[in-house]
Design an enzyme around this catalytic site. Structure first.
Site, short mmCIF file in Angstrom:
data_model
loop_
_atom_site.label_atom_id
_atom_site.label_comp_id
_atom_site.label_asym_id
_atom_site.label_seq_id
_atom_site.Cartn_x
_atom_site.Cartn_y
_atom_site.Cartn_z
N GLN A 29 0.82 -1.21 0.00
CA GLN A 29 0.00 0.00 0.00
C GLN A 29 0.86 1.27 0.00
OE1 GLN A 29 -2.75 -2.29 3.18
NE2 GLN A 29 -3.31 -0.15 2.99
N GLU A 79 -12.90 4.26 5.78
CA GLU A 79 -12.95 3.35 6.92
C GLU A 79 -14.02 3.68 7.93
OE1 GLU A 79 -9.32 5.70 9.06
OE2 GLU A 79 -9.01 4.17 7.57
N ARG A 106 -8.40 -1.24 8.31
CA ARG A 106 -9.40 -0.30 7.81
C ARG A 106 -9.75 0.76 8.85
NH1 ARG A 106 -14.30 -1.75 3.53
NH2 ARG A 106 -14.44 0.37 2.79
N CYS A 107 -8.69 1.33 9.43
CA CYS A 107 -8.93 2.40 10.39
C CYS A 107 -7.69 3.25 10.51
CB CYS A 107 -9.34 1.85 11.74
SG CYS A 107 -8.01 1.55 12.89
#
Ligand code: CDP
Length: 786
Positions: free
Chosen positions: A220, A740, A370-371
């Site tokens: 990523q 998110e 996802r945060c």
């Protein structure tokens, strides 16, 4: 909307430009990459959570036709590559020399001509272990006198990875002591896994003739990886200009593809040593057992209030299980991430939070699944304890929230733990969610059902996110400042190529970045090609995670486009033989004020930039912008869900779920809705099903999809989504991140609904995942099971 459907700027639900290749199976993922002469790597992993390696016998493996080499710790030690830094500046073995520290740790790697031969080779390697005592419980690991796990760290006397705190401890203690009521709750957020569709992997290709390394990998953050590779392997000749990281299509990242795992480094080392391309792709069980773990926070949460429900103080003490090393991808200044957003949507005058991060014999954890760096943990803590307080005060949870929300007129709002919330309107979002779901009617229905012995619960969550890391004065990863970038090239024919420092993993950047540029320049979004993920071509950036792409690279796209528009204006004035001051702009063209027909389109200006520019003007039409955000953005939302509980089985069914989100101005409403749908499903999973547990010997439960339940469409209700729009005042086009929000907001909403359904039975809290068994045990204890 300022632009028409042809230009398709902000606010249009343009269909995703990337989808035709995805839905036809034409994506280009790492495992699709085939290079001439490519070899395959498979990893031998430890069956023990802690053991001495007495011997690695590779003779049987090397006899298998097609097995070419076995790379082990001593091989890497020769190149000083057997240890690597983590992105939290801790240290991690790439391959062990004498001791393993968790089940599934990489022990050695087999290189072969085919993938299945490599797997056979890995099976044939015989490793002799001497099992050693195992420490899996972080509460025991942190206790005084516990055996020290990280013996590799000279002078280490305990198992504390770090201690971090925020707030004024004394003032908070004082305020809590003076409060009329204190809601106190232990909350455990278990270890979970990102479980993305694509596992981790890479193809490492060292070209010895050119001395250049190309790594196609599931990352990523390609640029950051390139720099880290150069810093770690510079001494063996891999300097940064000779490293190219390519992150092709990615099948979901969710934070799990931010860290650098040993497999990548071993594949690179193997390619350098053997001189051939090496492919390494994790299988599903390796992925579930060895990397991409999140959460694992043990929190004691205390919230004080006056009798009338006015909140007074919040105190949270956390023990964080980081496993064998601290490999979480947090900004350096914030080792516990952005956990200090834990005061949430509430106007708290006093707060204190502290985190003790602990080593155990588990794989490294701490991935921000996802945060935005521990926001999920913070939101769960505050939103759960608010409900515990409401129960204690016998107040409706909605009333308690409304009473304590940060007043809308107080934005920008400085929180007691130091954040400046950019904008917000929390009552509006909650009110909208209540209207959509019909809150009052549901409360009446619940009362009736309860009188008939049926179990129905209504759960509320009003979360605040903190995304867009970040202002470089405070945010860096291993010293690399967290800005991000965009580069736009408008070609002579008016079509454009735009490149970014971020990297989509399915979020739709190819579409939304094109829409931002279309909005600013009036070039149709369909004429704008977006590229990310190749460090040889993209401008430097810190990558995509923590919903930072729109707040950073999105902003950079708008500002780079504005530079181009300024140049186009000079060109238009030159072509129209007027002064720039006489020109007006509508998306796509400049025209002489009051004479709309006397106009030059952006495409004509682009052509002139290469064919007919004014004397002295630098030719071409390109711009780059590196954007250092002045602040983070603070998206928020209010979620309400309804659950029904089966008294016979304890099964929780989410009947309705209303999600009202606010991410400021929206680029593509369809994509935002998709982000929320996906995030909600990834909230249902942890709330009801997902946990990676360990037995006392450190063996993993949940190491395959037979035991690790990710929800399917069957477990998800029909999502009911809506929005409020509160633009960010500091972002160039008023947007906040959104990727998110739903993963952060959904688990506490569901947990609150379950407790609400059981509250009349004396239940005040249930830790997630709220499995049928947990609920059934509670029902049995209360004599309410059928
Ligand atoms: O960093 P990441 O892409 O995961 O998160 P994001 O910035 O929240 O964006 C997720 C997706 O939603 C991207 O395609 C964004 O362009 C889109 N988005 C949007 O259309 N409008 C917003 N206000 C925020 C995001």
């Amino acid at each position: 909307m300022k632009t028409d459907a042809k230009i398709c700027g902000m606010g249009h639900s343009m269909k995703r430009k990337e989808d035709p290749r995805f839905i036809r199976g034409k994506g280009n993922y790492v495992d699709d990459i085939q290079l001439p002469g490519m070899l395959y790597m498979d990893i031998v992993r430890s069956p023990y959570a802690h053991a001495k390696i007495k011997k690695i016998d590779t003779s049987a493996a090397l006899k298998i036709p097609g097995v070419l080499a076995v790379i082990d710790g001593p091989t890497l030690e020769k190149y000083k590559l057997h240890w690597m830094p983590t992105i939290s500046a801790d240290t991690q073995m790439v391959l062990p020399i004498d001791e393993v520290m968790y089940v599934a740790q990489e022990v050695c790697a087999v290189i072969a001509t085919e993938r299945y031969i490599a797997a056979d080779g890995a099976d044939a390697v015989e490793v002799e272990y001497e099992p050693l005592p195992v420490m899996v419980d972080p509460l025991k690991s942190i206790a005084p006198g516990a055996p020290v796990l990280r013996k590799d760290k000279k002078d280490k006397k305990d198992n504390l990875a770090f201690h971090w705190e925020a707030g004024d401890r004394g003032a908070c203690d004082n305020a809590l002591a003076k409060s009329d009521v204190v809601a106190s709750q232990f909350v455990y957020l278990p270890r979970i896994h990102v479980a993305s569709m694509e596992t981790c992997g890479c193809v490492a290709d060292f070209n010895s003739a050119e001395g250049k390394l190309t790594v196609y990998m599931t990352t990523q953050a390609p640029h950051a990886v390139r720099t880290v590779f150069a810093l770690v392997a510079g001494h063996v000749g891999l300097s940064e200009e000779r490293i190219r990281i390519v992150s092709p299509d990615i099948g979901g990242g969710f934070g799990g593809k931010v860290p650098v795992y040993p497999g990548y480094v071993i594949a690179v080392a193997a390619s350098v040593v053997i001189g051939k391309p090496i492919k390494w792709i994790e299988d599903r069980m390796e992925n579930l057992q060895a990397d991409s773990f999140a959460r694992d926070y043990h929190m004691k949460v205390e919230l004080g209030a006056n009798k009338d429900g006015t909140m007074t103080a919040l105190r949270i003490k956390t023990i964080a299980d980081h496993g064998y090393t601290n490999a979480s991808a947090n900004p350096m200044k914030y080792p516990a991430g952005l956990f200090s957003i834990c005061t949430g949507a509430y106007d708290l005058k006093h707060a204190f939070c502290e985190v003790d991060a602990v080593y155990t014999h588990k794989p490294p954890g701490g991935v921000a699944y996802r945060c935005s760096f521990r926001v999920t943990e913070a939101a769960h803590a505050i939103e759960r304890v608010v409900d515990v307080l409401a129960q204690k005060l016998k107040m409706d949870p909605v009333e308690l929230r409304m009473k304590n929300f940060i007043p809308t007129e107080r934005f920008p709002y400085k929180s007691v733990l130091g954040w400046e919330y950019d904008s917000g309107n929390y009552p509006a979002a909650l009110k909208k969610a209540m209207d959509i779901i019909g809150y009052e009617a549901l409360r009446r229905e619940q009362k009736e059902k309860r009188s008939r012995g049926e179990l129905m619960g209504i759960g509320v969550c009003s979360f605040v996110e903190i995304v867009g890391a970040g202002p470089s004065k405070d945010f860096d990863i291993l010293g690399l400042k967290m800005f991000d970038s965009a580069e736009i090239r408008v070609h002579p024919t008016g079509k454009a190529l735009a490149r970014f420092g971020t990297k989509s993993q399915g979020q739709g950047h190819e579409t939304t970045y094109a829409q931002i540029i279309a909005e600013e320049l009036g070039i149709p979004a369909s004429d704008i090609q977006v590229e990310e993920g190749d460090t040889d071509t993209a401008p430097y950036g810190l990558g995509t995670y923590a919903s930072r792409s729109t707040p950073t690279s999105g902003a950079a796209a708008a500002l780079a486009a504005r530079k181009i528009r300024a140049k186009a204006k000079t060109l238009a004035a030159h072509l129209l033989e007027c002064s720039e001051a006489d020109l007006d702009w509508v998306p796509g063209k400049f025209f002489v004020k009051g004479v709309p027909d006397k106009a030059k389109t952006i495409q004509e200006c682009a052509f002139a930039a290469y064919t007919n520019m004014p004397q002295g003007m630098e030719p071409g039409m390109e711009a780059t912008h590196y954007y250092d955000p002045p602040n983070l953005t603070f998206p928020f939302g209010s979620y309400i869900c309804v659950v029904d509980i089966d008294r016979g089985t304890g099964e929780v069914k989410v009947r309705r779920f209303v999600a009202v989100d606010d991410c400021g101005n929206i680029i593509n409403p369809m994509i935002v809705e998709g982000q929320i749908h996906g995030g909600l499903a990834q909230g249902v999973g942890p709330a009801l099903y997902e946990e990676i547990g360990y037995d006392e010997d450190g063996n993993v439960f949940g190491g395959s999809f037979l035991d690790y339940y990710v929800p399917t469409a069957l477990e998800c209700p029909k999502w009911e989504t809506d929005k409020t729009i509160t633009p960010s005042p500091h972002h160039p086009f008023g947007a906040k991140g959104v990727g998110e929000s739903a993963t952060v907001g959904a688990p506490p909403a569901i947990a609150n609904a379950v407790v609400d359904a059981l509250s009349h039975l004396g239940v005040t809290h249930v830790d997630i995942p709220i499995t049928p068994e947990k609920v059934w045990q509670l029902l049995r204890k209360a004599g309410a099971a059928e």
